[in-house]
Design a protein around this motif. Structure first.
Motif, PDB file in Angstrom:
ATOM      1  N   LEU A 102      16.677  10.708 -41.775  1.00 43.97           N
ATOM      2  CA  LEU A 102      15.344  10.334 -41.291  1.00 43.97           C
ATOM      3  C   LEU A 102      15.251  10.390 -39.768  1.00 43.97           C
ATOM      4  CD1 LEU A 102      14.710   7.264 -43.588  1.00 43.97           C
ATOM      5  CD2 LEU A 102      13.654   9.508 -43.758  1.00 43.97           C
ATOM      6  N   VAL A 103      16.279   9.884 -39.108  1.00 43.70           N
ATOM      7  CA  VAL A 103      16.277   9.826 -37.648  1.00 43.70           C
ATOM      8  C   VAL A 103      17.579  10.464 -37.152  1.00 43.70           C
ATOM      9  CG1 VAL A 103      16.025   8.325 -35.647  1.00 43.70           C
ATOM     10  CG2 VAL A 103      15.014   7.652 -37.805  1.00 43.70           C
ATOM     11  N   PRO A 104      17.605  11.790 -37.036  1.00 47.33           N
ATOM     12  CA  PRO A 104      18.828  12.451 -36.569  1.00 47.33           C
ATOM     13  C   PRO A 104      19.166  12.057 -35.137  1.00 47.33           C
ATOM     14  CG  PRO A 104      17.184  14.059 -37.303  1.00 47.33           C
ATOM     15  CD  PRO A 104      16.541  12.717 -37.328  1.00 47.33           C
ATOM     16  N   PRO A 105      20.421  12.281 -34.716  1.00 53.71           N
ATOM     17  CA  PRO A 105      20.785  11.948 -33.334  1.00 53.71           C
ATOM     18  C   PRO A 105      19.903  12.694 -32.334  1.00 53.71           C
ATOM     19  CG  PRO A 105      22.726  12.531 -34.616  1.00 53.71           C
ATOM     20  CD  PRO A 105      21.533  12.821 -35.476  1.00 53.71           C
ATOM     21  N   TYR A 106      19.598  12.034 -31.262  1.00 52.46           N
ATOM     22  CA  TYR A 106      18.830  12.588 -30.141  1.00 52.46           C
ATOM     23  C   TYR A 106      17.367  12.864 -30.473  1.00 52.46           C
ATOM     24  CZ  TYR A 106      23.612  13.298 -28.678  1.00 52.46           C
ATOM     25  OH  TYR A 106      24.928  13.109 -28.396  1.00 52.46           O
ATOM     26  N   LEU A 107      16.868  12.433 -31.612  1.00 48.75           N
ATOM     27  CA  LEU A 107      15.455  12.637 -31.940  1.00 48.75           C
ATOM     28  C   LEU A 107      14.605  11.732 -31.055  1.00 48.75           C
ATOM     29  CD1 LEU A 107      13.329  13.905 -33.941  1.00 48.75           C
ATOM     30  CD2 LEU A 107      13.495  11.746 -35.164  1.00 48.75           C
ATOM     31  N   ARG A 108      13.667  12.311 -30.344  1.00 45.59           N
ATOM     32  CA  ARG A 108      12.756  11.549 -29.490  1.00 45.59           C
ATOM     33  C   ARG A 108      11.299  11.755 -29.886  1.00 45.59           C
ATOM     34  NH1 ARG A 108      16.099   8.041 -27.899  1.00 45.59           N
ATOM     35  NH2 ARG A 108      17.642   8.681 -26.403  1.00 45.59           N
ATOM     36  N   LYS A 109      11.015  12.873 -30.562  1.00 43.81           N
ATOM     37  CA  LYS A 109       9.652  13.163 -30.996  1.00 43.81           C
ATOM     38  C   LYS A 109       9.690  13.572 -32.451  1.00 43.81           C
ATOM     39  CE  LYS A 109       8.320  15.030 -26.568  1.00 43.81           C
ATOM     40  NZ  LYS A 109       8.410  16.271 -25.861  1.00 43.81           N
ATOM     41  N   ALA A 110       8.713  13.101 -33.224  1.00 45.15           N
ATOM     42  CA  ALA A 110       8.603  13.522 -34.607  1.00 45.15           C
ATOM     43  C   ALA A 110       8.247  15.006 -34.652  1.00 45.15           C
ATOM     44  CB  ALA A 110       7.540  12.698 -35.332  1.00 45.15           C
TER      45      ALA A 110
END
Length: 136
Positions: A102-110
């Motif tokens: 759902l929230v991979p590493p380094y994700l900052r924007k959907a």
């Protein structure tokens, strides 16, 4: 001269002009927290048969990664992803690592926001017509 006419403004972080958006963001935060907890629980249960040298469960929860904010279509949503610790090692010395789908590493924007930004630039800024770009 002691009388001041300066009006103090509310801090932007404490002021919400749209209470509906605030309710939606809080609901999204709670839903995302629940989904991530379920994902971690499933990952640990999937590896529950693995034991370390002392007979304990090999994969255990180990706190949280630092909180970060993810930009979504409804604004920023704070996210805390749990850590999973591997107390043992495979035959080749590697460890089992947990990565959230759902929230991979380094994700900052959907993904929806990342796809919208180029569209806004190409269609909106170049032509001055934002109606088609905002419909996307």
């Amino acid at each position: 001269m002691a009388k001041s006419t300066v009006v103090p403004f509310e801090l932007p972080s404490e002021f919400s002009p749209d209470p509906l958006t605030e309710v939606i963001q809080n609901g999204a935060k709670a839903l995302l927290h629940t989904a991530i907890q379920a994902e971690v629980s499933f990952f640990i249960a999937e590896h529950a048969h693995l034991l370390d040298e002392e007979g304990r469960q090999r994969l255990v929860r180990h706190g949280f990664l630092p909180e970060r904010e993810v930009m979504t279509g409804i604004g920023t949503v704070p996210v805390r992803v749990p850590r999973v610790r591997d107390r043992g090692a495979n035959e080749d010395g590697s460890k089992i690592k947990y990565r959230s789908a759902l929230v991979p590493p380094y994700l900052r924007k959907a993904k929806s926001v990342e796809e919208l930004l180029p569209w806004l630039y190409l269609k909106g800024i170049s032509t001055g017509d934002f109606s088609e770009a905002l419909a996307a």
